[in-house]
Design a protein around this motif. Sequence first.
Motif, PDB file in Angstrom:
ATOM      1  N   TYR A   1       6.155 160.067 -31.206  1.00 17.70           N
ATOM      2  CA  TYR A   1       7.129 159.911 -30.136  1.00 17.70           C
ATOM      3  C   TYR A   1       8.440 159.307 -30.610  1.00 17.70           C
ATOM      4  O   TYR A   1       9.378 159.196 -29.842  1.00 17.70           O
ATOM      5  N   ASP A   2       8.536 158.896 -31.838  1.00 15.61           N
ATOM      6  CA  ASP A   2       9.784 158.370 -32.349  1.00 15.61           C
ATOM      7  C   ASP A   2       9.961 158.794 -33.804  1.00 15.61           C
ATOM      8  O   ASP A   2       9.087 159.437 -34.378  1.00 15.61           O
ATOM      9  N   ALA A   3      11.090 158.435 -34.389  1.00 12.94           N
ATOM     10  CA  ALA A   3      11.414 158.901 -35.740  1.00 12.94           C
ATOM     11  C   ALA A   3      10.372 158.494 -36.777  1.00 12.94           C
ATOM     12  O   ALA A   3       9.992 159.307 -37.621  1.00 12.94           O
ATOM     13  N   LEU A   4       9.907 157.246 -36.741  1.00 10.84           N
ATOM     14  CA  LEU A   4       8.905 156.804 -37.714  1.00 10.84           C
ATOM     15  C   LEU A   4       7.628 157.623 -37.587  1.00 10.84           C
ATOM     16  O   LEU A   4       7.147 158.204 -38.559  1.00 10.84           O
ATOM     17  N   HIS A   5       7.089 157.665 -36.386  1.00 10.53           N
ATOM     18  CA  HIS A   5       5.807 158.348 -36.188  1.00 10.53           C
ATOM     19  C   HIS A   5       5.919 159.847 -36.422  1.00 10.53           C
ATOM     20  O   HIS A   5       5.013 160.464 -36.981  1.00 10.53           O
ATOM     21  N   GLN A   6       7.034 160.433 -36.010  1.00  9.57           N
ATOM     22  CA  GLN A   6       7.224 161.858 -36.269  1.00  9.57           C
ATOM     23  C   GLN A   6       7.261 162.132 -37.764  1.00  9.57           C
ATOM     24  O   GLN A   6       6.603 163.057 -38.250  1.00  9.57           O
ATOM     25  N   ALA A   7       8.046 161.339 -38.503  1.00 12.94           N
ATOM     26  CA  ALA A   7       8.161 161.569 -39.944  1.00 12.94           C
ATOM     27  C   ALA A   7       6.811 161.380 -40.636  1.00 12.94           C
ATOM     28  O   ALA A   7       6.444 162.179 -41.502  1.00 12.94           O
ATOM     29  N   VAL A   8       6.063 160.343 -40.266  1.00 11.09           N
ATOM     30  CA  VAL A   8       4.744 160.119 -40.864  1.00 11.09           C
ATOM     31  C   VAL A   8       3.837 161.321 -40.595  1.00 11.09           C
ATOM     32  O   VAL A   8       3.123 161.790 -41.492  1.00 11.09           O
ATOM     33  N   CYS A   9       3.882 161.823 -39.374  1.00 14.41           N
ATOM     34  CA  CYS A   9       3.050 162.988 -39.029  1.00 14.41           C
ATOM     35  C   CYS A   9       3.477 164.230 -39.800  1.00 14.41           C
ATOM     36  O   CYS A   9       2.633 164.985 -40.294  1.00 14.41           O
ATOM     37  N   PHE A  10       4.785 164.454 -39.922  1.00 12.85           N
ATOM     38  CA  PHE A  10       5.264 165.621 -40.670  1.00 12.85           C
ATOM     39  C   PHE A  10       4.925 165.511 -42.154  1.00 12.85           C
ATOM     40  O   PHE A  10       4.493 166.495 -42.765  1.00 12.85           O
ATOM     41  N   TYR A  11       5.118 164.321 -42.740  1.00  9.91           N
ATOM     42  CA  TYR A  11       4.736 164.149 -44.142  1.00  9.91           C
ATOM     43  C   TYR A  11       3.232 164.370 -44.306  1.00  9.91           C
ATOM     44  O   TYR A  11       2.797 165.020 -45.258  1.00  9.91           O
ATOM     45  N   GLY A  12       2.442 163.855 -43.385  1.00 10.93           N
ATOM     46  CA  GLY A  12       0.994 164.023 -43.460  1.00 10.93           C
ATOM     47  C   GLY A  12       0.569 165.478 -43.337  1.00 10.93           C
ATOM     48  O   GLY A  12      -0.306 165.948 -44.066  1.00 10.93           O
ATOM     49  N   ALA A  13       1.206 166.200 -42.412  1.00 12.55           N
ATOM     50  CA  ALA A  13       0.889 167.620 -42.231  1.00 12.55           C
ATOM     51  C   ALA A  13       1.264 168.414 -43.482  1.00 12.55           C
ATOM     52  O   ALA A  13       0.507 169.293 -43.917  1.00 12.55           O
ATOM     53  N   ALA A  14       2.407 168.095 -44.065  1.00 13.35           N
ATOM     54  CA  ALA A  14       2.828 168.783 -45.289  1.00 13.35           C
ATOM     55  C   ALA A  14       1.866 168.471 -46.431  1.00 13.35           C
ATOM     56  O   ALA A  14       1.488 169.362 -47.204  1.00 13.35           O
ATOM     57  N   ARG A  15       1.437 167.211 -46.515  1.00 10.62           N
ATOM     58  CA  ARG A  15       0.510 166.827 -47.582  1.00 10.62           C
ATOM     59  C   ARG A  15      -0.832 167.529 -47.425  1.00 10.62           C
ATOM     60  O   ARG A  15      -1.471 167.893 -48.412  1.00 10.62           O
ATOM     61  N   GLN A  16      -1.273 167.735 -46.188  1.00 12.77           N
ATOM     62  CA  GLN A  16      -2.534 168.453 -45.964  1.00 12.77           C
ATOM     63  C   GLN A  16      -2.459 169.877 -46.509  1.00 12.77           C
ATOM     64  O   GLN A  16      -3.414 170.368 -47.103  1.00 12.77           O
ATOM     65  N   ILE A  17      -1.338 170.532 -46.286  1.00 13.32           N
ATOM     66  CA  ILE A  17      -1.165 171.903 -46.792  1.00 13.32           C
ATOM     67  C   ILE A  17      -1.263 171.904 -48.312  1.00 13.32           C
ATOM     68  O   ILE A  17      -1.969 172.716 -48.903  1.00 13.32           O
ATOM     69  N   VAL A  18      -0.567 170.958 -48.943  1.00 14.88           N
ATOM     70  CA  VAL A  18      -0.560 170.888 -50.400  1.00 14.88           C
ATOM     71  C   VAL A  18      -1.947 170.557 -50.931  1.00 14.88           C
ATOM     72  O   VAL A  18      -2.423 171.161 -51.895  1.00 14.88           O
ATOM     73  N   GLN A  19      -2.633 169.617 -50.309  1.00 13.30           N
ATOM     74  CA  GLN A  19      -3.955 169.209 -50.795  1.00 13.30           C
ATOM     75  C   GLN A  19      -5.000 170.297 -50.598  1.00 13.30           C
ATOM     76  O   GLN A  19      -5.922 170.423 -51.405  1.00 13.30           O
ATOM     77  N   LYS A  20      -4.870 171.083 -49.552  1.00 11.38           N
ATOM     78  CA  LYS A  20      -5.835 172.172 -49.330  1.00 11.38           C
ATOM     79  C   LYS A  20      -5.775 173.199 -50.438  1.00 11.38           C
ATOM     80  O   LYS A  20      -6.776 173.766 -50.822  1.00 11.38           O
ATOM     81  N   GLN A  21      -4.601 173.450 -50.941  1.00 13.04           N
ATOM     82  CA  GLN A  21      -4.476 174.450 -51.996  1.00 13.04           C
ATOM     83  C   GLN A  21      -4.767 173.873 -53.369  1.00 13.04           C
ATOM     84  O   GLN A  21      -5.123 174.604 -54.268  1.00 13.04           O
ATOM     85  N   GLY A  22      -4.615 172.538 -53.542  1.00 11.93           N
ATOM     86  CA  GLY A  22      -4.987 171.887 -54.782  1.00 11.93           C
ATOM     87  C   GLY A  22      -4.144 172.234 -55.989  1.00 11.93           C
ATOM     88  O   GLY A  22      -4.569 172.054 -57.118  1.00 11.93           O
ATOM     89  N   LYS A  23      -2.937 172.749 -55.762  1.00 12.28           N
ATOM     90  CA  LYS A  23      -2.061 173.119 -56.876  1.00 12.28           C
ATOM     91  C   LYS A  23      -0.689 172.525 -56.638  1.00 12.28           C
ATOM     92  O   LYS A  23      -0.532 171.608 -55.851  1.00 12.28           O
ATOM     93  N   SER A  24       0.305 173.051 -57.298  1.00 10.48           N
ATOM     94  CA  SER A  24       1.658 172.511 -57.151  1.00 10.48           C
ATOM     95  C   SER A  24       2.253 172.871 -55.801  1.00 10.48           C
ATOM     96  O   SER A  24       1.852 173.834 -55.153  1.00 10.48           O
ATOM     97  N   CYS A  25       3.243 172.090 -55.381  1.00 18.01           N
ATOM     98  CA  CYS A  25       3.875 172.270 -54.065  1.00 18.01           C
ATOM     99  C   CYS A  25       4.488 173.662 -53.910  1.00 18.01           C
ATOM    100  O   CYS A  25       4.501 174.220 -52.833  1.00 18.01           O
TER     101      CYS A  25
END
Length: 111
Positions: free
Chosen positions: A6-30
């Motif tokens: 609901y705010d900039a901090l929480h949104q950014a944390v969620c977006f970084y987390g979602a992006a990291r999930q994509i990267v970790q699922k593939q297990g290779k470079s970004c």
Amino acid sequence: GVYFGYDALHQAVCFYGAARQIVQKQGKSCELAPSASQLSLYRKHASKNHALVDSWVKKGGPNHVHHLSILDAERAALLSCTQMSKEACKLYEKAIVNSIDGGFVNHAALT
């Protein structure tokens, strides 16, 4: 689905987390992420919110210093891709200290 806060901090944390999930699922470079457009979108939104928090800190907002520390750690964790870098770990430790020093124990617990 992914909750984007609901705010900039929480949104950014969620977006970084979602992006990291994509990267970790593939297990290779970004760069080889299977959903590159989704990863790019999450990174874009995280960076936008990160910049907003950074601007608040530069304007002298003392309640946002620990927010910026948390986001710096989240960005470093994403950039390290498949494993947590030493830099990201140090930034998380800094975020915890900044949160506790500022009296935001709840944010220290998040990191």
